[in-house]
Scaffold this motif. Structure first.
Motif, mmCIF file in Angstrom:
data_model
loop_
_atom_site.group_PDB
_atom_site.id
_atom_site.type_symbol
_atom_site.label_atom_id
_atom_site.label_comp_id
_atom_site.label_asym_id
_atom_site.label_seq_id
_atom_site.Cartn_x
_atom_site.Cartn_y
_atom_site.Cartn_z
ATOM 1 N N GLY A 1 -10.117 0.598 -9.530
ATOM 2 C CA GLY A 1 -11.406 0.629 -8.832
ATOM 3 C C GLY A 1 -11.819 2.058 -8.528
ATOM 4 N N SER A 2 -10.849 2.849 -8.072
ATOM 5 C CA SER A 2 -11.137 4.248 -7.740
ATOM 6 C C SER A 2 -11.536 5.023 -8.993
ATOM 7 C CB SER A 2 -9.912 4.888 -7.096
ATOM 8 O OG SER A 2 -9.517 4.132 -5.987
ATOM 9 N N GLY B 1 -6.357 3.588 -7.829
ATOM 10 C CA GLY B 1 -6.183 2.616 -8.905
ATOM 11 C C GLY B 1 -7.445 2.463 -9.746
ATOM 12 N N GLY C 1 -6.051 0.843 -2.587
ATOM 13 C CA GLY C 1 -4.760 0.526 -1.972
ATOM 14 C C GLY C 1 -3.848 1.741 -2.002
ATOM 15 N N ARG D 1 -11.502 1.064 1.442
ATOM 16 C CA ARG D 1 -12.326 0.321 0.484
ATOM 17 C C ARG D 1 -13.765 0.570 0.923
ATOM 18 N NH1 ARG D 1 -8.316 -1.876 -3.020
ATOM 19 N NH2 ARG D 1 -6.641 -2.660 -1.754
ATOM 20 N N PHE D 2 -14.576 0.925 -0.003
ATOM 21 C CA PHE D 2 -15.967 1.261 0.328
ATOM 22 C C PHE D 2 -16.858 0.738 -0.807
ATOM 23 C CE2 PHE D 2 -19.288 4.812 0.568
ATOM 24 C CZ PHE D 2 -19.962 4.229 1.632
HETATM 25 P P1 ADP Z 1 -8.015 0.529 -6.344
HETATM 26 O O1 ADP Z 1 -8.523 1.915 -6.584
HETATM 27 O O2 ADP Z 1 -6.681 0.531 -5.690
HETATM 28 O O3 ADP Z 1 -8.097 -0.321 -7.583
HETATM 29 P P2 ADP Z 1 -10.428 -0.779 -5.286
HETATM 30 O O4 ADP Z 1 -10.647 -1.641 -6.463
HETATM 31 O O5 ADP Z 1 -10.636 -1.375 -3.949
HETATM 32 O O6 ADP Z 1 -8.962 -0.162 -5.231
HETATM 33 O O7 ADP Z 1 -11.387 0.476 -5.422
HETATM 34 C C1 ADP Z 1 -11.373 1.504 -4.458
HETATM 35 C C2 ADP Z 1 -12.762 2.013 -4.203
HETATM 36 O O8 ADP Z 1 -13.308 2.591 -5.401
HETATM 37 C C3 ADP Z 1 -13.776 0.953 -3.800
HETATM 38 O O9 ADP Z 1 -13.697 0.564 -2.436
HETATM 39 C C4 ADP Z 1 -15.065 1.708 -4.088
HETATM 40 O O10 ADP Z 1 -15.346 2.654 -3.080
HETATM 41 C C5 ADP Z 1 -14.722 2.443 -5.386
HETATM 42 N N1 ADP Z 1 -15.190 1.648 -6.552
HETATM 43 C C6 ADP Z 1 -14.627 0.529 -7.075
HETATM 44 N N2 ADP Z 1 -15.360 0.062 -8.117
HETATM 45 C C7 ADP Z 1 -16.414 0.880 -8.245
HETATM 46 C C8 ADP Z 1 -17.542 0.938 -9.139
HETATM 47 N N3 ADP Z 1 -17.729 0.021 -10.084
HETATM 48 N N4 ADP Z 1 -18.435 1.956 -8.992
HETATM 49 C C9 ADP Z 1 -18.246 2.880 -8.022
HETATM 50 N N5 ADP Z 1 -17.221 2.875 -7.151
HETATM 51 C C10 ADP Z 1 -16.305 1.906 -7.257
#
Ligand code: ADP
Length: 319
Positions: A104-105, A102, A11, A72-73
């Motif tokens: 997830g990243s 954040g 995000g 988001r990937f």
């Molecule tokens: P944020 O970083 O804002 O928390 P997300 O949770 O959507 O947002 O995570 C962003 C991106 O980080 C995901 O779309 C993915 O590409 C990567 N990511 C998230 N979790 C993992 C994981 N466990 N292993 C590898 N890459 C991840």
């Protein structure tokens, strides 16, 4: 190290541009080449990146969003996908990667680090839910936006003796809601850290009405309940007109406030310092106003963000 990459992921948040700018300008100043990677880990996988010069980041400090784009990937969770991303970085001669995003990243950055590619994480999210830092880049800007919205709701709620329920972002973190409740003078608030039943909330609102309050503003963090349904319940039980307002993505946009621009600039330049000192696999934070860094793996796995009970106690006394 000679060449580094920088990307924004997950995000977006106001101040991400300022963070990229900090990385680029400080990196170039130290003689590094800095590549901007488009659309987060997706662009890394698709090998979409460009060498940035100091003018690539001109006129960006005051802009919300991220000029590199974010995505988001979910496929990045798979090792085979990350291997391709690593190959792309090696082919380009990159030695390290700065990831702005954040939780997830950070997971993605952690995985790359475990695979032998050093990453530095910078906390970019309005939710303020990242371990190892008091504040994330974008949080204070979002707070201003939420407070402005509450001020506006207060005017109209007061005129109509109405009850307003405002849904605030933050996912599982109530910082934004609690801070906005204090600054916006909200009589009532609900956050994920506080046990909540709608009956208790109703009792509090009724007590307010009995005291002669003309209106009530309830700030509530997203994901706790369906706020439209809650509004119908409160309206039925109190007999007062009740409206729910979901602020939504409005909270993610807008020009970053001065605090976020400064925080992002400090964190971006600090990331370069860490890389030059040979660090990898670290995440950057601000704690007690000082720049700090933690092991990114340790931060994700072991560091819980402490809930600000002292702030909660303050908020309660303002009823
Ligand atoms: P944020 O970083 O804002 O928390 P997300 O949770 O959507 O947002 O995570 C962003 C991106 O980080 C995901 O779309 C993915 O590409 C990567 N990511 C998230 N979790 C993992 C994981 N466990 N292993 C590898 N890459 C991840």
């Amino acid at each position: 190290i000679k060449k580094i990459g920088v990307l924004t992921s997950g995000g977006d948040s106001p101040g991400m541009n300022a963070a990229i700018r900090g990385v680029v300008r400080a990196g170039l100043g130290e003689g590094l080449e800095v590549f901007g990677i488009y659309d987060g880990y997706l662009g890394l996988y698709e090998d979409r990146m460009v060498s940035l010069d100091r003018y690539s980041v001109s006129d960006l400090i005051n802009h919300g969003g991220t000029f590199l784009g974010s995505a988001r990937f979910p496929e990045f969770r798979e090792e085979s996908t990350r291997m391709i991303a690593m190959e792309n970085m090696k082919k380009r001669g990159l030695d390290a990667l700065v990831v702005i995003g954040g939780d997830g990243s950070y997971m993605g950055a952690k995985r790359l680090t475990e695979m032998g590619f050093p990453c530095i994480g910078l906390p970019g999210t309005i939710d303020n839910d990242v371990a190892g830092t008091d504040y994330t880049i974008g949080y204070h800007t979002a707070l201003e936006t939420v407070v402005e919205a509450i001020d506006r709701l207060r005017d109209t709620s007061s005129s109509h003796q109405r009850i307003s329920i405002v849904e605030v972002m933050g996912r599982h973190c109530g910082d934004l809601t609690l801070a906005a409740a204090i600054a916006g003078g909200c009589e009532f608030f609900v956050t994920p850290e506080i046990p909540y039943t709608r009956e208790e909330l109703l009792a509090e609102i009724n007590a307010g009405i009995a005291k002669g309050k003309k209106h009530a503003i309830v700030a509530i963090t997203e994901l706790i309940c369906d706020v439209s349904e809650l509004a119908r319940y409160i309206e039925k039980e109190t007999g007062r007109e009740t409206r729910a307002t979901v602020l939504g993505h409005i909270q993610r946009g807008g020009a970053p406030c001065a605090y976020d621009r400064i925080l992002a600039s400090r964190m971006g330049t600090y990331a370069i310092d860490l890389l030059l000192q040979g660090y990898g696999g670290r995440c950057v934070g601000v704690q007690n106003e000082k720049m700090v860094h933690h092991d990114i793996i340790d931060a994700i796995e072991n560091m819980k963000r402490p809930f600000r009970k002292d702030v909660l106690e303050t908020a309660k006394r303002l009823y």
